[in-house]
Design a protein around this motif. Structure first.
Motif, short mmCIF file in Angstrom:
data_model
loop_
_atom_site.label_atom_id
_atom_site.label_comp_id
_atom_site.label_asym_id
_atom_site.label_seq_id
_atom_site.Cartn_x
_atom_site.Cartn_y
_atom_site.Cartn_z
N HIS A 84 -45.32 -14.82 -20.28
CA HIS A 84 -44.94 -13.98 -19.14
C HIS A 84 -44.22 -12.70 -19.55
O HIS A 84 -44.25 -11.73 -18.78
CB HIS A 84 -44.15 -14.80 -18.12
N VAL A 85 -43.61 -12.64 -20.71
CA VAL A 85 -43.10 -11.36 -21.19
C VAL A 85 -44.28 -10.44 -21.49
O VAL A 85 -44.28 -9.26 -21.11
CB VAL A 85 -42.18 -11.52 -22.42
N ASN A 86 -45.32 -10.99 -22.12
CA ASN A 86 -46.54 -10.21 -22.33
C ASN A 86 -47.12 -9.76 -20.99
O ASN A 86 -47.51 -8.60 -20.83
CB ASN A 86 -47.57 -11.03 -23.10
N ALA A 121 -38.26 -12.85 -25.71
CA ALA A 121 -38.75 -11.50 -25.41
C ALA A 121 -38.80 -10.66 -26.69
O ALA A 121 -39.77 -9.92 -26.92
CB ALA A 121 -37.88 -10.83 -24.36
N LYS A 122 -37.78 -10.79 -27.53
CA LYS A 122 -37.74 -10.04 -28.78
C LYS A 122 -38.96 -10.34 -29.63
O LYS A 122 -39.55 -9.43 -30.25
CB LYS A 122 -36.46 -10.37 -29.56
N LYS A 123 -39.36 -11.60 -29.68
CA LYS A 123 -40.55 -12.00 -30.45
C LYS A 123 -41.79 -11.26 -29.94
O LYS A 123 -42.57 -10.71 -30.73
CB LYS A 123 -40.74 -13.51 -30.35
N ALA A 126 -41.58 -7.54 -30.79
CA ALA A 126 -41.89 -7.32 -32.20
C ALA A 126 -43.40 -7.36 -32.43
O ALA A 126 -43.95 -6.50 -33.14
CB ALA A 126 -41.18 -8.35 -33.07
N GLU A 127 -44.07 -8.34 -31.83
CA GLU A 127 -45.52 -8.47 -31.98
C GLU A 127 -46.25 -7.25 -31.43
O GLU A 127 -47.32 -6.89 -31.92
CB GLU A 127 -46.02 -9.72 -31.26
N ARG A 128 -45.67 -6.63 -30.43
CA ARG A 128 -46.32 -5.47 -29.79
C ARG A 128 -45.78 -4.13 -30.29
O ARG A 128 -46.12 -3.08 -29.75
CB ARG A 128 -46.20 -5.59 -28.27
N GLY A 129 -44.92 -4.18 -31.31
CA GLY A 129 -44.38 -2.94 -31.88
C GLY A 129 -43.44 -2.21 -30.96
O GLY A 129 -43.39 -0.98 -30.98
N LEU A 130 -42.67 -2.95 -30.16
CA LEU A 130 -41.79 -2.33 -29.16
C LEU A 130 -40.30 -2.42 -29.52
O LEU A 130 -39.45 -2.21 -28.65
CB LEU A 130 -42.05 -2.98 -27.79
#
Length: 134
Positions: A84-86, A121-123, A126-130
């Motif tokens: 859901h963060v995605n 959310a941090k994970k 990080a995966e999305r380069g944000l």
């Protein structure tokens, strides 16, 4: 229309909504359920997305904000927070808005749950380069 046809149409509609909101992450959840509980997979798609998420009274962005808040308050929902963060990012929430919602939730559900949600959310960020979040 037969019951089977109606069920297939509900699923197809829900799948369109799921794909628009959750993208690949939602599809992975449904795939993971197919060999253990295909009916749960069907209900998530047809009911949760085809009926609830598709309701016009709240836009997808607001629905995701509510969802993040509830998952944060419940605690122990980090795998669902990942999805859901995605989804929240997909429908227009910013990383700052997401972390602000989790910070606000700390007032009502406590720091441990808000911390766990923020690290989930941090994970994703990080995966999305944000990272870093401004």
């Amino acid at each position: 229309m037969t019951e089977k046809t109606a069920r297939q149409q509900q699923f197809a509609h829900g799948k369109d909504v799921l794909d628009a909101v959750d993208g690949e992450a939602g599809a992975k959840v449904i795939e993971a359920l197919e060999d253990v509980s295909p009916e749960l997979a069907h209900q998530v798609v047809a009911w949760a997305f085809g009926e609830m998420y598709a309701r016009p009274e709240l836009p997808p962005r607001d629905r995701q904000l509510v969802t993040l808040s509830i998952l944060t308050a419940l605690g122990g929902c980090e795998p669902q927070l990942d999805v859901h963060v995605n989804a929240a990012l997909n429908v227009g929430l910013t990383p700052t808005e997401i972390t602000e919602a989790m910070l606000h939730a700390a007032v009502y559900c406590g720091f441990p749950r808000a911390l766990n949600a923020t690290f989930a959310a941090k994970k994703v960020f990080a995966e999305r380069g944000l990272l870093p979040v401004a």
